[in-house]
Design a protein around this motif. Sequence first.
Motif, mmCIF file in Angstrom:
data_model
loop_
_atom_site.group_PDB
_atom_site.id
_atom_site.type_symbol
_atom_site.label_atom_id
_atom_site.label_comp_id
_atom_site.label_asym_id
_atom_site.label_seq_id
_atom_site.Cartn_x
_atom_site.Cartn_y
_atom_site.Cartn_z
ATOM 1 N N VAL A 199 -16.953 1.765 8.917
ATOM 2 C CA VAL A 199 -17.927 1.253 7.953
ATOM 3 C C VAL A 199 -17.341 1.406 6.557
ATOM 4 C CG1 VAL A 199 -20.267 1.483 7.058
ATOM 5 C CG2 VAL A 199 -19.824 1.875 9.487
ATOM 6 N N PHE A 200 -17.470 0.372 5.737
ATOM 7 C CA PHE A 200 -16.989 0.452 4.363
ATOM 8 C C PHE A 200 -17.779 1.483 3.561
ATOM 9 C CE2 PHE A 200 -15.701 -4.238 4.740
ATOM 10 C CZ PHE A 200 -14.364 -3.927 4.929
ATOM 11 N N GLY A 201 -17.103 2.074 2.585
ATOM 12 C CA GLY A 201 -17.756 2.912 1.596
ATOM 13 C C GLY A 201 -17.542 2.308 0.224
ATOM 14 N N SER A 202 -16.888 3.073 -0.654
ATOM 15 C CA SER A 202 -16.536 2.586 -1.987
ATOM 16 C C SER A 202 -15.112 3.028 -2.273
ATOM 17 C CB SER A 202 -17.487 3.163 -3.043
ATOM 18 O OG SER A 202 -17.086 2.782 -4.350
ATOM 19 N N PRO A 203 -14.140 2.121 -2.244
ATOM 20 C CA PRO A 203 -12.737 2.526 -2.416
ATOM 21 C C PRO A 203 -12.518 3.184 -3.766
ATOM 22 C CG PRO A 203 -12.973 0.134 -2.596
ATOM 23 C CD PRO A 203 -14.282 0.661 -2.109
ATOM 24 N N LEU A 204 -11.833 4.322 -3.732
ATOM 25 C CA LEU A 204 -11.630 5.095 -4.955
ATOM 26 C C LEU A 204 -10.391 4.649 -5.718
ATOM 27 C CD1 LEU A 204 -12.790 7.592 -6.484
ATOM 28 C CD2 LEU A 204 -11.247 9.009 -5.113
ATOM 29 N N PHE A 205 -9.432 4.053 -5.020
ATOM 30 C CA PHE A 205 -8.147 3.741 -5.636
ATOM 31 C C PHE A 205 -7.968 2.238 -5.839
ATOM 32 C CE2 PHE A 205 -7.500 7.597 -2.969
ATOM 33 C CZ PHE A 205 -7.479 8.501 -4.027
ATOM 34 N N ASP A 206 -7.135 1.910 -6.792
ATOM 35 C CA ASP A 206 -6.899 0.500 -7.104
ATOM 36 C C ASP A 206 -6.174 -0.205 -5.960
ATOM 37 O OD1 ASP A 206 -8.030 1.038 -9.575
ATOM 38 O OD2 ASP A 206 -6.091 1.400 -10.535
ATOM 39 N N PHE A 207 -5.270 0.504 -5.339
ATOM 40 C CA PHE A 207 -4.512 -0.090 -4.235
ATOM 41 C C PHE A 207 -4.095 1.021 -3.288
ATOM 42 C CE2 PHE A 207 -1.099 -2.211 -1.982
ATOM 43 C CZ PHE A 207 -1.562 -3.517 -1.883
ATOM 44 N N ALA A 208 -4.121 0.728 -2.004
ATOM 45 C CA ALA A 208 -3.662 1.681 -1.003
ATOM 46 C C ALA A 208 -3.007 0.927 0.136
ATOM 47 C CB ALA A 208 -4.824 2.526 -0.479
ATOM 48 N N THR A 209 -1.947 1.520 0.677
ATOM 49 C CA THR A 209 -1.270 0.968 1.844
ATOM 50 C C THR A 209 -1.188 2.042 2.912
ATOM 51 O OG1 THR A 209 0.079 -0.505 0.477
ATOM 52 C CG2 THR A 209 0.830 -0.098 2.723
ATOM 53 N N VAL A 210 -1.683 1.734 4.081
ATOM 54 C CA VAL A 210 -1.666 2.667 5.209
ATOM 55 C C VAL A 210 -0.634 2.169 6.212
ATOM 56 C CG1 VAL A 210 -3.027 3.771 7.022
ATOM 57 C CG2 VAL A 210 -4.122 3.143 4.843
ATOM 58 N N ASP A 211 0.373 2.981 6.475
ATOM 59 C CA ASP A 211 1.421 2.628 7.438
ATOM 60 C C ASP A 211 0.908 2.926 8.842
ATOM 61 O OD1 ASP A 211 3.659 2.274 8.989
ATOM 62 O OD2 ASP A 211 4.997 3.412 7.693
ATOM 63 N N LEU A 212 0.626 1.876 9.592
ATOM 64 C CA LEU A 212 0.065 2.013 10.925
ATOM 65 C C LEU A 212 1.128 2.178 12.005
ATOM 66 C CD1 LEU A 212 -2.544 -0.868 10.587
ATOM 67 C CD2 LEU A 212 -2.969 1.576 10.295
ATOM 68 N N GLY A 213 2.398 2.128 11.617
ATOM 69 C CA GLY A 213 3.491 2.231 12.575
ATOM 70 C C GLY A 213 3.927 0.873 13.091
ATOM 71 N N ASN A 214 5.109 0.824 13.642
ATOM 72 C CA ASN A 214 5.662 -0.407 14.224
ATOM 73 C C ASN A 214 5.696 -1.556 13.225
ATOM 74 O OD1 ASN A 214 5.993 0.787 16.818
ATOM 75 N ND2 ASN A 214 3.814 0.425 17.247
ATOM 76 N N GLY A 215 5.867 -1.221 11.952
ATOM 77 C CA GLY A 215 5.979 -2.234 10.918
ATOM 78 C C GLY A 215 4.659 -2.805 10.443
ATOM 79 N N HIS A 216 3.534 -2.320 10.941
ATOM 80 C CA HIS A 216 2.217 -2.837 10.559
ATOM 81 C C HIS A 216 1.628 -1.999 9.432
ATOM 82 C CE1 HIS A 216 2.608 -5.297 14.051
ATOM 83 N NE2 HIS A 216 2.469 -4.295 14.905
ATOM 84 N N LYS A 217 1.008 -2.693 8.483
ATOM 85 C CA LYS A 217 0.415 -2.006 7.339
ATOM 86 C C LYS A 217 -0.984 -2.550 7.061
ATOM 87 C CE LYS A 217 4.901 -1.160 5.119
ATOM 88 N NZ LYS A 217 4.958 0.264 5.496
ATOM 89 N N LEU A 218 -1.885 -1.626 6.770
ATOM 90 C CA LEU A 218 -3.216 -1.984 6.294
ATOM 91 C C LEU A 218 -3.232 -1.787 4.789
ATOM 92 C CD1 LEU A 218 -6.252 -2.642 6.629
ATOM 93 C CD2 LEU A 218 -6.625 -0.191 6.990
ATOM 94 N N MET A 219 -3.543 -2.853 4.053
ATOM 95 C CA MET A 219 -3.585 -2.789 2.600
ATOM 96 C C MET A 219 -5.019 -2.947 2.120
ATOM 97 S SD MET A 219 -0.152 -5.003 1.708
ATOM 98 C CE MET A 219 -0.436 -6.166 3.042
ATOM 99 N N LEU A 220 -5.361 -2.152 1.113
ATOM 100 C CA LEU A 220 -6.699 -2.185 0.539
ATOM 101 C C LEU A 220 -6.572 -2.236 -0.977
ATOM 102 C CD1 LEU A 220 -6.749 0.527 2.857
ATOM 103 C CD2 LEU A 220 -8.999 -0.552 2.956
ATOM 104 N N GLU A 221 -7.062 -3.314 -1.566
ATOM 105 C CA GLU A 221 -6.993 -3.492 -3.014
ATOM 106 C C GLU A 221 -8.400 -3.562 -3.580
ATOM 107 O OE1 GLU A 221 -4.945 -6.411 -6.398
ATOM 108 O OE2 GLU A 221 -4.855 -6.935 -4.263
#
Length: 784
Positions: A695-717
């Motif tokens: 469930v979404f909340g309120s993102p605190l940072f301007d940009f974030a990248t989560v390394d999910l492994g195997n070259g996959h990334k979740l980006m949140l701006e």
Amino acid sequence: MIKPSRRRFLQTTTLSGLALATSSKWPALAQSATIIGERLTDQVDIFIGTGGHGHTYPGATVPFGMVQLSPDTGTSGWDHCSGYHLDDPTIMGFSHTHLSGTGAADLLDILLMPGTGTPHPDPGPENDPGSGYRSRFSHADEIATPGYYSVLLKDSNIKAELTATNRVGLHRYTFPEDATGHFVIDLQHGVDDDNLQGERTNILTSEIEIVGNDTVSGGRRTKEWAPGRYIYFAMKFSKPFNKAVIVSGANTLDPSVKTATGDNIRCILDMGDSNDADVVHVKVGISAVSVQGALANLDAEVPAWDFEGVRRAASEAWENELQKIAITTTNQTNKKIFYTALYHSLVAPTVMSDVDGQYRGSDLAVHALPTGTQNYTTFSLWDTYRALHPLYTLIQTKRLPDIVNALIRMAAEGPAGVPVWPLQAVETACMIGYHSSSVVAEAYVKGIPGIDYKAAYKYWRKRAMDDDYRGLGNYRKLGYDAADLDDESASKTLEYAYDDWAVAHLAKAAGEMADYKLLLKRSRNYKNVFDKQSTFVRPRLSTGGWAEPFDPKGMGHSKKWRDYTESNSWQATFLNQHDVYEYMDLFGGQSQFLAKLDHLFNQSSELPADAPPDIAGMVGQYAHGNEPGHHVAYLYAYAGAHHKTQSRVRMLCNTMYTALPDGLAGNEDCGQMSAWYVLSSLGFYAVDPVSGNYVFGSPLFDFATVDLGNGHKLMLEAINNSADNIYIQSVTFNGKPYTKSWFRHADIIDGGKFIFHMGSKPNEHFGAKPADRPPSFVPQHELA
């Protein structure tokens, strides 16, 4: 017999008048502990959580390391569960195993303390450190970074430095010039006994052997929180000792005696005089299997005396883990809080197997692992199933099969059945429920490979269907646990209902569809402790009536025992993670549910005198300092008021976490308190981990990248994000408009990008439509 919750110290003692760390004490410590730089390890402030009631330790470890080499400043009372508290003026020594942020105490194994002058075999009291081997110290002389700790021991003027590998602690001691040096090894050292009247650790047996003039080995078996656990060690010195004397109880043995067993064994090593500043290295391997295993671990992981090389390797190990989440923010304080939280999220569970794959199982026998796998321990499952393990499904996917398989092995090997709170091959049976079910079921739902879910089901089925375990028999017979038959019955009913939900998914994995349907139905047993008239969860008697008297802020209806676990009815009333819409109807509908949630946060924070200190971090009657409420701010989304989730979550991020030693609202609890911050500051949270949704909340940072492994990334701006612009105006996912207030794990596991457009005023339409609200009581396969 009433099985206590983890707070076994509460009825006897707390550190009265505890002075929380303040700015008068903190600046010098912060200056010495924080180095300006670009590395993410430089952003970690390990002293966060060492004050207040965070119960963390500042010593050296590697991610998930078997060794946690840290100073011990105290061993009695609730605030010494990790062996360290910021307010203490002395250090007793450096032991090799510690718990991170728990509310119960154990470990503190194999204490080593250097000294000069006349040696003492015992620590002596805190108010007279000169009478024992303990030493005064100053926080201004402490340095702690990931994988490294240093302090000056004032009474001996010895500089102590610590670093670690997975299974080995490496010490470096710089003795002053013209000093006669020695070491004390104390195998009696550990947490105080249950009665907390000053007795030392309850040792079942310990053994020590002097090998030549540079090695000491041995082990012990203790009877503390995890009764009957084993630990062994092998300790080598870079400088030969002149003489080794074993002290057994009050008896100092002849130097010719090289071995001893007993329940109070210490050893004094005479290191001789130093002409110049004398540097002595000590490397200590540990094992739960044997001295030979400890020695093999030592030789494999630290073959040389390269302290700086080991320190660099530990730092690099942390850097690699911290780099799995990259954030962009102009708020340096939030950046420090975030990476410290991520650090604390990766300390436990800990490896508990040797380099050759041997480990001690929960049957206390020695077993061998398949090549390339590791065993794990230290699972604070009542806490960590909520956020820590969901975080691991994102950034620890390679490690996760070993972690889950460790839980399955415990269930298969141990007489206690499925894990509840296992510590070093021993089941502590601490806390309620059996939430290993959630960890295994979540891994199944999220498709984590390398785990035989079908084979695992039989162990959790036995607990759910057969075991007469802590009120489960009542629960199955009555549909709830009864307050006149069992302690903490209201909370147990809710937790068992969630475990039914989790085990149902494992039944489906095993193809047991009749069990699946039965467990789904039974997971709605929460209804049986919900009083529609008062709209509170209440304790219920075996006769069917409500227990009286009832006070929603109280701990229970009688002095015999509590009806709630580390909570009251206000907090327990919102402990529904998996069936929110059906639950909402019990309140009378959406508007009544929203009003009750608002009332939770907006009323008085007053608590009765007998409330446990775990109920902390209060906002109204919401308690962020303890885990049962960690999902509650996200429940607004289910009622179509997601803007209230955004407001509450941002407020909690900003007020419950600070960059100070008392910067945690409650116990760290092996990473759960920090994992909540990691996920919530990124902008989402797993209300129901078994659902596989966030469930979404309120993102605190301007940009974030989560390394999910195997070259996959979740980006949140987060565009137009600021301290005032906390509300989501709109969202896109992979460039397309996204109106839902939630997403599936399956949607992002191959990568993706969310863009949040933020504003200062709530957009009450975002996520408000029923089709855009998070699903609940919907098995993941039905969402495909």
